[in-house]
Every structure is written in structure tokens, then in C-alpha cells.
Motif scaffolding. Sequence first.
Motif, short mmCIF file in Angstrom:
data_model
loop_
_atom_site.label_atom_id
_atom_site.label_comp_id
_atom_site.label_asym_id
_atom_site.label_seq_id
_atom_site.Cartn_x
_atom_site.Cartn_y
_atom_site.Cartn_z
N ILE A 63 0.60 -1.26 -0.01
CA ILE A 63 -0.08 0.02 -0.20
C ILE A 63 0.74 1.25 -0.04
N PRO A 64 1.65 1.50 0.90
CA PRO A 64 2.43 2.50 0.85
C PRO A 64 3.31 3.09 -0.54
N PRO A 65 4.16 1.99 -0.98
CA PRO A 65 4.77 2.53 -2.34
C PRO A 65 3.69 2.61 -3.33
N THR A 66 2.62 1.91 -3.24
CA THR A 66 1.42 2.09 -4.41
C THR A 66 0.87 3.62 -4.24
N VAL A 67 0.59 4.00 -3.28
CA VAL A 67 0.14 5.26 -2.85
C VAL A 67 1.04 6.24 -3.38
N GLY A 68 2.36 6.11 -2.96
CA GLY A 68 3.49 6.94 -3.34
C GLY A 68 3.64 6.96 -5.11
N PHE A 69 3.28 5.85 -5.63
CA PHE A 69 3.43 6.22 -7.07
C PHE A 69 2.28 6.83 -7.92
N SER A 70 1.06 6.82 -7.05
CA SER A 70 -0.03 7.68 -7.70
C SER A 70 0.52 9.09 -7.92
N VAL A 71 1.58 9.47 -7.22
CA VAL A 71 1.85 11.00 -7.40
C VAL A 71 2.71 10.93 -8.61
N GLN A 72 3.45 9.83 -9.10
CA GLN A 72 4.24 9.77 -10.35
C GLN A 72 2.97 9.93 -11.63
N PHE B 262 0.77 20.72 -7.04
CA PHE B 262 1.12 20.43 -5.70
C PHE B 262 0.13 20.13 -4.71
N ALA B 263 -1.20 20.64 -4.88
CA ALA B 263 -2.31 20.56 -4.14
C ALA B 263 -2.82 19.31 -4.32
N LEU B 264 -2.56 18.62 -5.49
CA LEU B 264 -3.02 17.21 -5.94
C LEU B 264 -1.98 16.16 -5.32
N CYS B 265 -0.73 16.52 -5.56
CA CYS B 265 0.23 15.49 -5.14
C CYS B 265 0.57 15.43 -3.59
N PHE B 266 0.77 16.45 -3.01
CA PHE B 266 1.42 16.71 -1.77
C PHE B 266 0.36 15.63 -0.71
N PRO B 267 -0.82 15.87 -0.60
CA PRO B 267 -1.66 14.84 0.21
C PRO B 267 -1.21 13.43 -0.18
N LEU B 268 -1.09 13.07 -1.38
CA LEU B 268 -0.75 11.62 -1.67
C LEU B 268 0.64 11.36 -1.21
N SER B 269 1.51 12.02 -1.53
CA SER B 269 2.89 11.60 -1.15
C SER B 269 3.09 11.76 0.57
N GLN B 270 2.22 12.77 1.26
CA GLN B 270 1.84 12.67 2.67
C GLN B 270 1.42 11.50 3.23
N ALA B 271 0.59 11.18 2.66
CA ALA B 271 -0.16 9.89 2.86
C ALA B 271 0.60 8.51 2.71
N ALA B 272 1.55 8.49 1.77
CA ALA B 272 2.38 7.44 1.54
C ALA B 272 3.30 7.30 2.68
N ARG B 273 3.87 8.78 3.03
CA ARG B 273 4.93 8.61 4.08
C ARG B 273 4.43 8.15 5.20
N HIS B 274 3.09 8.63 5.59
CA HIS B 274 2.35 8.29 6.97
C HIS B 274 2.01 6.82 7.22
N LEU B 275 1.76 6.08 5.73
CA LEU B 275 1.47 4.44 5.92
C LEU B 275 2.87 3.88 5.99
N GLU B 276 3.90 4.50 5.59
CA GLU B 276 5.04 3.74 5.72
C GLU B 276 5.40 3.77 7.02
N ARG B 277 5.43 4.85 7.62
CA ARG B 277 5.83 5.05 8.93
C ARG B 277 4.91 4.06 9.81
N LYS B 278 3.74 4.01 9.70
CA LYS B 278 2.58 3.19 10.67
C LYS B 278 3.13 1.82 10.37
N MET B 279 3.41 1.48 9.24
CA MET B 279 3.85 -0.14 8.91
C MET B 279 5.07 -0.43 9.59
N ASN B 280 6.34 0.44 9.41
CA ASN B 280 7.11 0.44 10.02
C ASN B 280 7.19 0.15 11.68
N ALA B 281 6.39 1.12 12.08
CA ALA B 281 6.02 0.90 13.66
C ALA B 281 5.55 -0.33 14.02
#
Lengths: 224, 218
Positions: free
Chosen positions: B144-153, B195-214
Motif C-alpha cells: 500500500i505505501p509504495p503504491t500510494v507513493g507511485f500515484s504521485v508519479q 502540488f495541491a493534488l500530489c502533496f496529500p498523496l505523498s504525505q499519505a504514502a509517508r504516513h502509511l510507511e511510518r505506520k507500517m514500520n512501527a
Amino acid sequence: MTYQFDFAWLATYWPVFLDGVLMTVRLIVIGGIAGLLLGTFCAWARSLGPVWLRPPVIAYVELIRNTPFLIQLFFIFFGLPAAGFRLTEVEAATLAMVINLGAYSAEIIRAGIEATPKGQFEAGASLALSPVQTFRHVVLVPALQRIWPALASQVVIVMLGSAVVSQIAVEDLTYAANFAQSRTFRAFEAYFVSTAIYLALAILLRFALLQAGRMIFPHAGAAR
Amino acid sequence: MTQFTLIDILRNLIFATQWTVILSLVSFAGGGLLGLVLLFMRIGKARLLPPVVKLYVEIFQGTPLLMQLFLAFFGLGLFGIDVPPWLAAAVALILWTAAFLAEIWRGCVEAVAKGQWEASASLGMSYLEQMRHVILPQALKVAIPPTVGFSVQVVKGTALTSIIGFTELSKAGTVLTNATFQPFTVYGLVALIYFALCFPLSQAARHLERKMNAAHRH
């Protein structure tokens, strides 16, 4: 499909493609080196630099990573002259690539720096190295070595992304295809040729960067 | 001549943004489906399919998206169809997205411990049952986190479709620049909307990644 493929025009137009390749290579060499330097500086600023420097660096990295390269290029080439900052096409393309790679590589290098064990900093300090010396000799080199493959991939991505600089009339490989197809009306073949050359360039660039990594960091496995 | 106020510019840009959003969604959904098919071909038992998928991924990751768009645009035309830009844009972006997602997801499947395959095999599960009940549920969590991250691309990738003539946010920016002669303002606003479209997506990806690592650490 009754279409007849025709590549005979290449006999006349190959010098245009050669010039295009040289421009693309020139852009990625200059943009790559300057971009990695900028990225290293930003990675340092974000993880170890003075606190006041962090917000502007974070803003820069996030702004670039969350907007398309094409718009960054247009803003620099069309937008900045309105603010009194005029650049030639090639200068604008190079600057856009440096700024773009700087932001992406900053994040990659930062990950490498932050994976450095705390003991490394302490070891550096105990050898009476200044913080800058510690960063340069003890932290940065192993960090770069650690993330070098990711960095190499990013440089390749920026090289492929540079295809859009033809939109501001930089005479790169894509421009060569545009030029050839406008004269020969062999659009598919022209873009097919340039796509194949891009693929070869990507494979070569990646190989060259990984080899360079082996030369720059000869003590493979020493730092982990 | 009509004068464009800042509000006019912004209204036109936001109107064009809907096409960026629609194309992003279509590319992501279509690319996701095709990516899943490629993933199964890549990790499946068939001998011939994995190298084919590997080559596919290599080609799409090793060539510029802009070239893929041009080839789709002119390549579909070879079949004698009159290709509208939106069709070429959607086809190229779907093929491109599928290559990246298949590769990301392959990494996720391979991250599932080998013992899980062996354990489920020893329970007498078939390949499909192993996938369905053991491997994919675990891989999905990692994916999930890298997939959300790729949506920015993907969102950023849609900007290139303006070059083959699809009217979305970037194209609207160019058109408005030509009409207003205010490139600084227009491209600045275009960048801010992306930026308004992409930033929430990259933040979500980062958040999910952190949650998973925790979750992994505990």
C-alpha cells in the motif's frame, strides 16, 4: 494493417539524431553532477545543518517532488523572464534538471545519512575531527556508497525525463525525432528510433554509474 | 479583447484540472488491473511468461514516458484509426503505470517470507489458494505505501499528455499563458494546483510507511 515501415530516411537524418544524443548526454552530465552536489548539500542541511536552514530546504524538496518536471521547466523558461531572470533554452533546461535532481537526490542521500550509526559521529569526534570533517570523511562517503544504486536510478530517471526539454526548443534527442518526422512524415519510425536510442542510453548510463560507484567507493562492504 | 483577471485564470485552470484528475484515475485503475495481470505472469509458474514481463518492464522503465505517448499516438494511427489525444494518452499511461506497479508489487510479493510459501504448500494448498489466502494478504499490506507513493508519479505523468494535445491542467496553462502573457502567474498557479493534488498523496504514502514500520518494530 497495410502500413509499410520505412527507415530509409535515416541515411539522411542520422546526423540530426547524433547531435540530439550529444545534447541529451551533455545535459545529463552537467545536470547530473550539479544536481548531485545540490542534493548532497540539501541532505546535509536537512539532517545535520543549522535549524533555520531546514524549513526552506524541506519546502524546496517537497515543492519539486510534487510538481511535474514539465511545469518546472516552463516556469523557469517562460515564467522567470517576466521576473527579470532570462536564460537561454539550454541554460533553462540544465537549471531545471539540476533543481529537479537536487530535490530527489536530497531525499535519497538523506536516507543514507540517517542510516549512519550514531557511533560513527562519536568516533569522528573522538578523533578530533571537526563536524565538517566528520561529515565529509566519516558520514557522507559511506552514506553515498549505501544509496548509490538508488542514486544511479534517479539520474537515469532524470535523463529520461529530459525528453521534454524539446518543448522549449532545446535540440536534444526528442527534438531530433520531431525534426525528422516533420520532414519525412515518418512519425512512428522517427519516435521508434529515438525511443530505442533512449533505451540504450538508459542502460549505458546506469552501467556507467554503477561502475563509477565501484571506482569511487573501492572499499565495498567496508562501510555498512 | 477580453481581460483575464486572476480569478478568471484560476477558474479556467481548475476547470482543466478535472481532466488531469480523470486521466490520473483512469490510468491508475487501468494500470493497476494490467499491473496485476503482469504480476501474476511474472511470479507464476509458467516458464515463458516471466522473461516477457521482465522485458516489458525494462522497456517501459527505460524509455521516456513522452516517447511512449508519441508512439501510442502515432502507432495507433497506423491501424487506420483517427486517434484522439485522450485515447493515446490513456493507453500510454495505462501501459506505463502497469509496468511500474507490476515491478513494485513483485518486490512486495518477494518480501513475503519464503517459509510462508512452504508452510502453505505443506498444508496442501494449490498455487491459487496459496496466493489468495497466504501470500497476497501479506503482500498487500507491504504494497500500500509504495503504491500510494507511485500515484504521485501518475498525476505528474499526466502533464506530458499536454504535448500530444490532450487538454488538461498543463495544456490549459500554456493556452492561458498565450492569452494573458503572464507566464509567471499562470505557471506558478499550475504548479500550485499540481502540488495541491500530489502533496496529500505523498504525505499519505509517508504516513502509511511510518505506520507500517512501527507495526513491524513491536
